[in-house]
Design a protein around this motif. Structure first.
Motif, PDB file in Angstrom:
ATOM      1  N   SER A 174      27.512 -24.411  49.620  1.00 22.13           N
ATOM      2  CA  SER A 174      27.140 -23.021  48.971  1.00 22.13           C
ATOM      3  C   SER A 174      28.340 -22.530  47.832  1.00 22.13           C
ATOM      4  O   SER A 174      28.202 -22.596  46.806  1.00 22.13           O
ATOM      5  N   HIS A 226      24.166 -13.241  52.401  1.00 20.16           N
ATOM      6  CA  HIS A 226      23.778 -14.390  53.214  1.00 20.16           C
ATOM      7  C   HIS A 226      25.039 -15.250  53.157  1.00 20.16           C
ATOM      8  O   HIS A 226      25.813 -15.273  52.101  1.00 20.16           O
ATOM      9  N   THR A 280      19.063 -22.435  51.926  1.00 16.61           N
ATOM     10  CA  THR A 280      19.377 -21.572  52.581  1.00 16.61           C
ATOM     11  C   THR A 280      18.990 -21.562  54.080  1.00 16.61           C
ATOM     12  O   THR A 280      19.502 -22.453  54.773  1.00 16.61           O
TER      13      THR A 280
END
Length: 586
Positions: A127, A161, A289
């Protein structure tokens, strides 16, 4: 445009990675200890497993959204007066991650736990790398406007997140073509299937395969129907032995790239072309995700059933500022013995063509963090509105478009929407909210208490049990997606940009919910009272889901994806009541 080097892009991404992870940790694992040292605001976390304390500078606090963090420092637990030493942001994330696993595992460690820990840290790194690439890419090109530009502008991702831009199952070059942030364009891949293999449904005049054929203009043989696929899914399907068998016997023919160029929207698996009357939503062999993204069989039927409901009733006529992007048709190739074959394709209305392509933006783009040195999209819009109270008046318009109609829909029809930031769009022609749009057939919640009247309008929904939920569960989910995820994020963005005071906006929201409760008399009223009267509100545990490696679309496997956190609306109401009582006593 701002000048950002590759080195700077990574530093920005690393700080952003710590910030999202720390906000998740603070919400789900440990709120930490607030500290004031030399006039600076800090939050400290005890890392008992490592015998250390981690300290992060808080550059901006939010009442209802993510905090903005600055530098991070560390010192030993056994040295309370020792020197604080600076820590690289990713090293701080690693420390928080290890402590999170220690706490959820009650201090025990095993090989399976260590494997999950390594896997999660890998996703954190992926990420971070993706965010760095996004930063460098977007810094190098002019800022665009309009529907697809907003879809592709979300550089940093979800603020709560732990791995907001992680993606497993794609190469770097594929991400450059198919990832929404890259702004690439590509043709879809066609398959000609014998009609006997095709299952499809439609709420409109034309079938899904006919609509796809109209868009792509293929050369078909007698008895064949066209199925369009995302290139990534097409490649995966052609490696499937069952699909290969269909090709060998001539029941399925690959046709290669067809039709106009499409681009990925913010969800990646839903693609858009200004030349096409529909957006298409596919399954993808990619873990994005939390989940591998698949269209389930019941979701195909649910989208068409809901589209029929809105076309058969006048519900939306009573809600003139709400638009629903209907998933009007679907098609798939059936393979015996499988609930889904991987060919499941959904057609969604695409009103964003021509002049209308320029005024609709996803709320996720409005609330997203900008590049350093640039204003946010929210600041750009609201800043163009004259007047000292531009932020509060913009927020009032927003509530009438994006909050009030959704609660009224729930009250009138017993239908609640999974209206998180990415599923919600605003028509901001002229800079101010004029209407809202909702998308996503995975996000309809139908109340059991309304089931008889719903099935009168859509009897086919009686066979889709996955659509129906008890009101208590709906109220929890609706509170999270509509209020915590969306409205609170808008409040936090307006506050962070200095456009309005968060406390004032929360008070406005509280008053509007009180008024709305009096305007409703069914599920909407009960939902509003729940928002105002309960000291806790539902929060989604994205960090918890990652700690236990849960694919939420494939089932939570006993792990609770949702929990409870402090309800700032309840606190705002208590504060207002105390103020009124004080004024009365004097």
């Amino acid at each position: 445009m701002v000048a950002i080097t590759q080195k700077d892009a990574f530093a920005i991404a690393e700080r952003a990675t710590f910030e999202t992870f720390a906000n998740c940790y603070l919400r789900e694992i440990d709120p930490g200890r607030d500290a004031d040292d030399r006039g600076a605001d800090w939050v400290e976390w005890c890392l008992e497993g490592e015998g250390a304390v981690l300290r992060a500078k808080v550059e901006a606090r939010s009442l209802c959204g993510p905090h903005r963090f600055g530098g991070v420092w560390r010192r030993g637990l056994d040295a309370p007066w020792g020197r604080w030493l600076p820590v690289e942001p990713l090293d701080a994330v690693a420390g928080l991650l290890r402590e999170a696993y220690r706490r959820v595992g009650a201090g025990t460690r095993c090989t399976a736990t260590r494997a999950r820990e390594v896997e999660l840290f890998l996703r954190v790194l992926l990420s971070c790398q993706a965010v760095a690439a996004n930063v460098a890419r977007h810094a190098a090109r002019p800022r665009a406007t309009g529907f697809i530009a907003a879809e592709q502008s979300i550089v940093f991702g979800h603020s709560f997140h732990p791995t907001p831009k992680s993606m497993q199952g794609v190469t770097d070059w594929q991400r450059e073509v198919y990832g929404p942030e890259a702004g690439g364009a590509f043709q879809l891949v066609g398959f000609a299937a014998q009609g006997s293999l095709v299952e499809e449904g439609s709420a409109g005049r034309y079938s899904a395969t006919r609509c796809m054929a109209h868009m792509a203009r293929p050369q078909l043989r007698a008895g064949e129907r066209l199925i369009l696929m995302h290139p990534l899914q097409a490649e995966a399907l052609q490696l499937d032995p069952a699909v290969d068998a269909l090709k060998t016997c001539g029941a399925l023919r690959p046709l290669g790239p067809l039709g106009p160029a499409f681009s990925g929207t913010s969800s990646m698996r839903t693609v858009y072309s200004e030349r096409a009357p529909f957006m298409l939503k596919f399954s993808l062999p990619v873990r994005i995700t939390n989940s591998v993204r698949r269209n389930r069989r019941h979701e195909l039927a649910a989208g068409v059933a809901i589209a029929r409901f809105f076309r058969r009733t006048n519900v939306l006529a009573r809600l003139p500022r709400l638009r629903i992007l209907l998933d009007t048709a679907y098609a798939t190739v059936t393979i015996p013995g499988r609930p889904e074959s991987g060919f499941e394709t959904i057609l969604r209305q695409n009103p964003f063509r021509g002049p209308r392509a320029g005024s609709a933006v996803t709320v996720a783009a409005l609330t997203g963090n900008p590049l350093p040195g640039e204003p946010s999209l929210m600041e750009t819009l609201v800043g163009a509105t004259p007047g000292p109270d531009a932020g509060t008046s913009w927020f009032a318009d927003y509530l009438e478009c994006a909050f009030v109609p959704l609660v009224r829909l729930y009250d009138i029809a017993g239908i609640a929407l999974e209206a998180h930031q990415q599923n919600s769009l605003l028509d901001v022609a002229g800079g101010r909210p004029r209407a809202s749009f909702y998308r996503d057939n995975q996000g309809y919640y139908l109340a059991q208490s309304y089931r008889p009247r719903l099935e009168t309008a859509i009897p086919e929904a009686s066979r889709i049990d996955e659509l129906y939920f008890d009101e208590a569960e709906i109220n929890d989910r609706f509170a999270y997606y509509l209020v915590v995820n969306q409205v609170f994020a808008v409040i936090a963005r307006l506050g962070r940009d200095g456009l309005a005071d968060e406390a004032r906006l929360l008070a406005m929201l509280h008053r509007r919910i009180e008024t709305l409760a009096g305007e409703c008399d069914g599920a909407g009223r009960r939902f509003c009272r729940r928002l105002l009267e309960r000291p806790t509100i539902t929060m989604k545990g994205n960090l918890g889901a990652r700690l236990f490696d849960v694919d939420e679309l494939g089932g939570a496997h006993g792990y609770p994806l949702y929990g409870q956190g402090p309800n700032v609306l309840f606190q705002a109401g208590s504060a207002a009541a105390a103020t009124r009582a004080h004024a009365y006593s004097h």
